[in-house]
Design a protein around this motif. Structure first.
Motif, mmCIF file in Angstrom:
data_model
loop_
_atom_site.group_PDB
_atom_site.id
_atom_site.type_symbol
_atom_site.label_atom_id
_atom_site.label_comp_id
_atom_site.label_asym_id
_atom_site.label_seq_id
_atom_site.Cartn_x
_atom_site.Cartn_y
_atom_site.Cartn_z
ATOM 1 N N UNK A 5 44.757 50.438 59.786
ATOM 2 C CA UNK A 5 43.480 50.378 59.072
ATOM 3 C C UNK A 5 43.708 50.511 57.575
ATOM 4 N N UNK A 6 44.759 51.229 57.209
ATOM 5 C CA UNK A 6 45.103 51.422 55.807
ATOM 6 C C UNK A 6 45.356 50.076 55.112
ATOM 7 N N UNK A 7 45.870 49.096 55.858
ATOM 8 C CA UNK A 7 46.147 47.798 55.259
ATOM 9 C C UNK A 7 44.858 47.110 54.800
ATOM 10 N N UNK A 8 43.783 47.301 55.554
ATOM 11 C CA UNK A 8 42.505 46.713 55.141
ATOM 12 C C UNK A 8 42.054 47.334 53.816
ATOM 13 N N UNK A 9 42.210 48.623 53.677
ATOM 14 C CA UNK A 9 41.870 49.286 52.405
ATOM 15 C C UNK A 9 42.715 48.726 51.270
ATOM 16 N N UNK A 10 43.984 48.506 51.552
ATOM 17 C CA UNK A 10 44.886 48.029 50.492
ATOM 18 C C UNK A 10 44.554 46.588 50.107
ATOM 19 N N UNK A 11 44.201 45.775 51.096
ATOM 20 C CA UNK A 11 43.773 44.403 50.793
ATOM 21 C C UNK A 11 42.506 44.429 49.948
ATOM 22 N N UNK A 12 41.543 45.259 50.357
ATOM 23 C CA UNK A 12 40.259 45.259 49.643
ATOM 24 C C UNK A 12 40.407 45.775 48.207
ATOM 25 N N UNK A 13 41.327 46.696 47.996
ATOM 26 C CA UNK A 13 41.533 47.208 46.630
ATOM 27 C C UNK A 13 42.030 46.091 45.714
ATOM 28 N N UNK A 14 42.958 45.261 46.216
ATOM 29 C CA UNK A 14 43.438 44.127 45.403
ATOM 30 C C UNK A 14 42.320 43.098 45.259
ATOM 31 N N UNK A 15 41.636 42.808 46.371
ATOM 32 C CA UNK A 15 40.563 41.804 46.361
ATOM 33 C C UNK A 15 39.544 42.114 45.258
ATOM 34 N N UNK A 43 48.607 38.369 57.674
ATOM 35 C CA UNK A 43 48.510 38.813 56.288
ATOM 36 C C UNK A 43 49.848 39.386 55.880
ATOM 37 N N UNK A 44 50.068 39.406 54.577
ATOM 38 C CA UNK A 44 51.217 40.140 54.066
ATOM 39 C C UNK A 44 50.814 40.867 52.806
ATOM 40 N N UNK A 45 51.490 41.973 52.593
ATOM 41 C CA UNK A 45 51.233 42.821 51.430
ATOM 42 C C UNK A 45 52.526 42.968 50.644
ATOM 43 N N UNK A 57 51.111 53.794 49.861
ATOM 44 C CA UNK A 57 51.347 53.194 48.535
ATOM 45 C C UNK A 57 50.451 51.963 48.409
ATOM 46 N N UNK A 58 49.706 51.845 47.292
ATOM 47 C CA UNK A 58 48.805 50.692 47.159
ATOM 48 C C UNK A 58 49.570 49.375 47.124
ATOM 49 N N UNK A 59 48.882 48.317 47.509
ATOM 50 C CA UNK A 59 49.469 46.976 47.406
ATOM 51 C C UNK A 59 49.239 46.441 45.997
ATOM 52 N N UNK A 60 50.169 45.596 45.546
ATOM 53 C CA UNK A 60 49.972 44.879 44.278
ATOM 54 C C UNK A 60 49.483 43.464 44.553
ATOM 55 N N UNK A 61 49.699 42.976 45.773
ATOM 56 C CA UNK A 61 49.240 41.624 46.117
ATOM 57 C C UNK A 61 49.149 41.469 47.623
ATOM 58 N N UNK A 62 48.416 40.452 48.025
ATOM 59 C CA UNK A 62 48.315 40.176 49.468
ATOM 60 C C UNK A 62 48.022 38.698 49.686
ATOM 61 N N UNK A 63 48.318 38.257 50.899
ATOM 62 C CA UNK A 63 47.855 36.937 51.327
ATOM 63 C C UNK A 63 47.269 37.061 52.723
ATOM 64 N N UNK A 64 46.362 36.163 53.026
ATOM 65 C CA UNK A 64 45.762 36.083 54.358
ATOM 66 C C UNK A 64 45.772 34.611 54.741
ATOM 67 N N UNK A 65 46.298 34.315 55.918
ATOM 68 C CA UNK A 65 46.421 32.910 56.327
ATOM 69 C C UNK A 65 46.073 32.769 57.801
#
Ligand SMILES: CC(C)(COP(=O)(O)OP(=O)(O)OC[C@H]1O[C@@H](n2cnc3c(N)ncnc32)[C@H](O)[C@@H]1OP(=O)(O)O)[C@@H](O)C(=O)NCCC(=O)NCCS
Length: 155
Positions: A5-15, A43-45, A57-65
């Motif tokens: 679930x943490x990954x969704x938070x990290x994606x949304x923070x970059x988004x 997805x990748x972070x 640790x926060x993400x600096x970037x992500x992709x969703x495909x």
């Protein structure tokens, strides 16, 4: 599916930081969650050094495909403004290509609004324009903007 679930938070923070609100391109948390539930989405972070970020640790970037047969469509692709022009976007495209190849994907596709500076990155990586849709997008001020479809063949 989201492994964490943490990954969704990290994606949304970059988004929330990465997309210009003038174009309405950012997805809501619900939309990202739903994409994950439909399946065939990946997805990748990356962290600020281009590695998968360790937990917490926060993400600096992500992709969703999303995969469909032997094609994969890049739905979202973003680097936090504080980490741009350091090669993270290019790094993510390499990682995405490797992951897609391992999934049996032959072609990556994406659609971009005309004028997005991301075009320089996509072209340098090897994406080529294969189509366009006139006046497909509308900016917040009501201006019509073409969509350009790019494709990249995975050798
Ligand atoms: C597009 C985006 C992901 C690029 O991320 P990035 O980490 O800055 O990209 P990189 O550092 O890997 O760039 C690699 C090369 O691409 C080109 N490039 C990247 N961003 C560019 C820009 N804004 N203007 C011109 N060229 C650019 C350059 O050639 C760059 O190499 P250089 O820095 O040595 O000149 C980032 O700008 C972003 O998140 N934009 C907002 C979200 C978005 O529009 N996503 C794309 C949706 S289709």
């Amino acid at each position: 599916m989201m492994e964490c679930a943490d990954d969704l938070d990290r994606i949304m923070a970059v988004m929330e930081a990465a997309f210009d609100p003038a174009f309405g391109e950012a997805w809501s948390r619900r939309q990202v969650e739903d994409a994950m539930l439909i399946g065939n989405c990946h997805y990748l972070l990356v962290d600020s050094r281009g590695h998968p970020p360790p937990p917490g640790i926060p993400a600096a970037g992500f992709s969703l495909s999303r995969c469909s047969l032997d094609e994969e469509e890049l739905l979202l692709f973003a680097v936090h403004p504080g980490f741009r022009r350091k090669g993270l976007g290019r790094n993510m495209l390499f990682r995405l290509t490797e992951a897609a190849r391992a999934r049996g994907i032959r072609r990556l596709m994406l659609e971009m609004r005309r004028g997005n500076p991301a075009e320089a990155l996509y072209r340098a990586f090897g994406f080529r324009p294969v189509g366009e849709r006139k006046n497909y997008y509308r900016s917040g001020s009501g201006e019509a903007i073409d969509a350009i479809t790019f494709a990249y063949t995975i050798e």
